[in-house]
Motif scaffolding. Structure first.
Motif, PDB file in Angstrom:
ATOM      1  N   ASP A   1      79.698 -69.772   3.945  1.00  0.00           N
ATOM      2  CA  ASP A   1      79.587 -71.151   3.174  1.00  0.00           C
ATOM      3  C   ASP A   1      77.904 -71.221   2.886  1.00  0.00           C
ATOM      4  OD1 ASP A   1      82.288 -71.732   3.445  1.00  0.00           O
ATOM      5  OD2 ASP A   1      81.867 -72.616   5.633  1.00  0.00           O
ATOM      6  N   ILE A   2      77.737 -71.907   1.768  1.00  0.00           N
ATOM      7  CA  ILE A   2      76.352 -72.142   1.251  1.00  0.00           C
ATOM      8  C   ILE A   2      76.022 -73.421   1.833  1.00  0.00           C
ATOM      9  CG2 ILE A   2      74.887 -72.858  -0.602  1.00  0.00           C
ATOM     10  CD1 ILE A   2      76.430 -70.547  -2.214  1.00  0.00           C
ATOM     11  N   VAL A   3      74.847 -73.372   2.733  1.00  0.00           N
ATOM     12  CA  VAL A   3      74.653 -74.633   3.399  1.00  0.00           C
ATOM     13  C   VAL A   3      72.915 -74.938   3.284  1.00  0.00           C
ATOM     14  CG1 VAL A   3      76.339 -74.631   5.213  1.00  0.00           C
ATOM     15  CG2 VAL A   3      74.060 -73.264   5.491  1.00  0.00           C
ATOM     16  N   ASN A   4      72.698 -76.074   3.475  1.00  0.00           N
ATOM     17  CA  ASN A   4      71.195 -76.504   3.416  1.00  0.00           C
ATOM     18  C   ASN A   4      70.431 -76.202   4.681  1.00  0.00           C
ATOM     19  OD1 ASN A   4      71.871 -78.380   5.159  1.00  0.00           O
ATOM     20  ND2 ASN A   4      71.107 -80.154   4.152  1.00  0.00           N
ATOM     21  N   PRO A   5      69.094 -76.321   4.750  1.00  0.00           N
ATOM     22  CA  PRO A   5      68.392 -76.008   6.038  1.00  0.00           C
ATOM     23  C   PRO A   5      69.108 -76.490   7.194  1.00  0.00           C
ATOM     24  CG  PRO A   5      66.734 -76.406   4.263  1.00  0.00           C
ATOM     25  CD  PRO A   5      68.276 -76.637   3.697  1.00  0.00           C
ATOM     26  N   GLN A   6      69.672 -77.527   7.304  1.00  0.00           N
ATOM     27  CA  GLN A   6      70.286 -78.381   8.421  1.00  0.00           C
ATOM     28  C   GLN A   6      71.584 -77.718   8.658  1.00  0.00           C
ATOM     29  OE1 GLN A   6      68.658 -80.391   5.950  1.00  0.00           O
ATOM     30  NE2 GLN A   6      66.789 -80.011   7.164  1.00  0.00           N
ATOM     31  N   GLY A   7      71.997 -76.694   8.023  1.00  0.00           N
ATOM     32  CA  GLY A   7      73.565 -76.253   8.205  1.00  0.00           C
ATOM     33  C   GLY A   7      74.500 -77.442   7.588  1.00  0.00           C
ATOM     34  N   LEU A   8      74.062 -78.064   6.570  1.00  0.00           N
ATOM     35  CA  LEU A   8      75.239 -78.918   5.934  1.00  0.00           C
ATOM     36  C   LEU A   8      75.594 -78.275   4.884  1.00  0.00           C
ATOM     37  CD1 LEU A   8      73.779 -82.467   6.422  1.00  0.00           C
ATOM     38  CD2 LEU A   8      75.245 -81.478   7.899  1.00  0.00           C
TER      39      LEU A   8
ATOM     40  N   LEU B   1      77.228 -77.264   0.855  1.00  0.00           N
ATOM     41  CA  LEU B   1      76.914 -77.960  -0.328  1.00  0.00           C
ATOM     42  C   LEU B   1      78.314 -78.484  -0.697  1.00  0.00           C
ATOM     43  CD1 LEU B   1      75.178 -77.530  -3.092  1.00  0.00           C
ATOM     44  CD2 LEU B   1      76.587 -75.609  -3.532  1.00  0.00           C
ATOM     45  N   ASN B   2      78.287 -79.553  -1.616  1.00  0.00           N
ATOM     46  CA  ASN B   2      79.578 -80.233  -2.091  1.00  0.00           C
ATOM     47  C   ASN B   2      79.675 -80.227  -3.437  1.00  0.00           C
ATOM     48  OD1 ASN B   2      81.729 -82.055  -2.337  1.00  0.00           O
ATOM     49  ND2 ASN B   2      80.793 -83.764  -1.478  1.00  0.00           N
ATOM     50  N   PRO B   3      80.745 -79.630  -4.137  1.00  0.00           N
ATOM     51  CA  PRO B   3      81.842 -78.892  -3.308  1.00  0.00           C
ATOM     52  C   PRO B   3      81.510 -77.682  -2.662  1.00  0.00           C
ATOM     53  CG  PRO B   3      82.006 -78.800  -5.766  1.00  0.00           C
ATOM     54  CD  PRO B   3      81.077 -79.347  -5.372  1.00  0.00           C
ATOM     55  N   ASN B   4      82.185 -77.292  -1.568  1.00  0.00           N
ATOM     56  CA  ASN B   4      81.928 -76.235  -0.728  1.00  0.00           C
ATOM     57  C   ASN B   4      81.994 -74.867  -1.603  1.00  0.00           C
ATOM     58  OD1 ASN B   4      81.221 -74.565   1.394  1.00  0.00           O
ATOM     59  ND2 ASN B   4      83.320 -74.235   1.881  1.00  0.00           N
ATOM     60  N   VAL B   5      81.111 -73.976  -1.449  1.00  0.00           N
ATOM     61  CA  VAL B   5      81.268 -72.532  -2.277  1.00  0.00           C
ATOM     62  C   VAL B   5      81.057 -71.661  -1.172  1.00  0.00           C
ATOM     63  CG1 VAL B   5      80.237 -70.863  -3.801  1.00  0.00           C
ATOM     64  CG2 VAL B   5      80.004 -73.511  -4.170  1.00  0.00           C
ATOM     65  N   ASN B   6      81.980 -70.574  -1.087  1.00  0.00           N
ATOM     66  CA  ASN B   6      81.859 -69.732   0.139  1.00  0.00           C
ATOM     67  C   ASN B   6      81.677 -68.257  -0.462  1.00  0.00           C
ATOM     68  OD1 ASN B   6      83.583 -67.275   1.574  1.00  0.00           O
ATOM     69  ND2 ASN B   6      83.053 -69.055   2.997  1.00  0.00           N
TER      70      ASN B   6
END
Length: 260
Positions: A127-134, A136-141
């Motif tokens: 999953d694509i996440v930001n530096p805090q591990g959250l 992206l919305n909508p999620n992209v894998n």
């Protein structure tokens, strides 16, 4: 007791608050996507000794009144949402927005956060996440064997897999704009939350309705101008000194009175 003592004290408090805002700007000069803030002040209540326009015994009206202010106070910190410089990184998951939009981030409590920091990674699930591990919305894998990851200016994410030259589409980046971005609430970690002041989020694809374009391989730097902040720091320091001088003058006047 002299009013000036307390009036000057509010001026010193305001100068100190302005220095706090300037210091925060300088501390975040290298923070990706950071938007500089400015302190907003207002004058405090006035003691009215003679009401402007009041009627005199001869029937005339006072052209001016007799009012004494009680100082100043900070009332807001406004963020300046101008674009920062784009820094080329060459990384496929570094994205910058050229325009007014914000990336959407899925918060742990189910709400949506917003950010201008396009420094994304892939977690252990792809999953694509930001530096805090959250996420992206909508999620992209992105699958583990994906290669040649590309992102178009309109936000379409594609990749290739071994043995198949045709690009596969993983998803689309959604951007959000607000009628009043200065009304967003800063919560740290380069994230903002919607408030009643910001207005409702206007979600959509990049390159539509002034949401901006995606530039892959770039990051947006802070929009802090160091020279301007140093000038603001000097101005705040001088204002603090002038108000402290007013207090010193009041003290000298009181000292002279006690010597009479």
């Amino acid at each position: 007791m002299m009013r000036a003592l307390y009036i000057a004290k509010t001026g010193m408090d305001s100068s100190q608050f302005r220095l706090d805002v300037v210091s925060n700007n300088l501390a975040n000069v290298s923070t990706k996507g950071f938007k500089r803030g400015t302190a907003v002040f207002e004058d405090l209540y006035y003691q009215t000794l003679r009401q402007p326009g009041s009627q005199l015994p001869n029937g005339a009206n006072l052209p001016t009144g007799l009012q004494v202010g009680t100082g100043s106070a900070p009332v807001a910190t406004a963020r300046i949402h101008t674009e920062g410089d784009l820094l080329p990184t060459g990384q496929s998951l570094d994205w910058a927005i050229v325009g007014d939009g914000f990336f959407r981030i899925q918060m742990p409590d189910g709400t949506t956060g917003y950010t201008r920091n396009g420094e994304f990674k892939r977690n252990s699930n792809g999953d694509i996440v930001n530096p805090q591990g959250l996420q992206l919305n909508p999620n992209v894998n992105i699958p583990a064997n994906a290669t040649d990851l590309s992102v178009s200016q309109s936000g379409v994410i594609q990749y290739k897999v071994p043995g198949n030259p045709a690009p596969q589409t993983a998803g689309n980046i959604q951007l959000t704009t607000f009628i009043n971005p200065q009304g967003l609430q800063s919560i740290g970690d380069n994230l903002y939350l919607q408030t009643a002041a910001s207005g409702d989020p206007q979600d959509g694809d990049p390159a539509t309705d002034n949401r901006g374009l995606i530039r892959q391989g770039f990051l947006e730097n802070s929009n802090v101008n160091v020279t301007e902040e140093l000038v603001n720091m000097i101005t705040a320091q001088r204002a603090f000194e002038m108000n402290s001088k007013a207090i010193t003058t009041c003290d000298q006047m009181l000292q002279r009175l006690t010597q009479l």
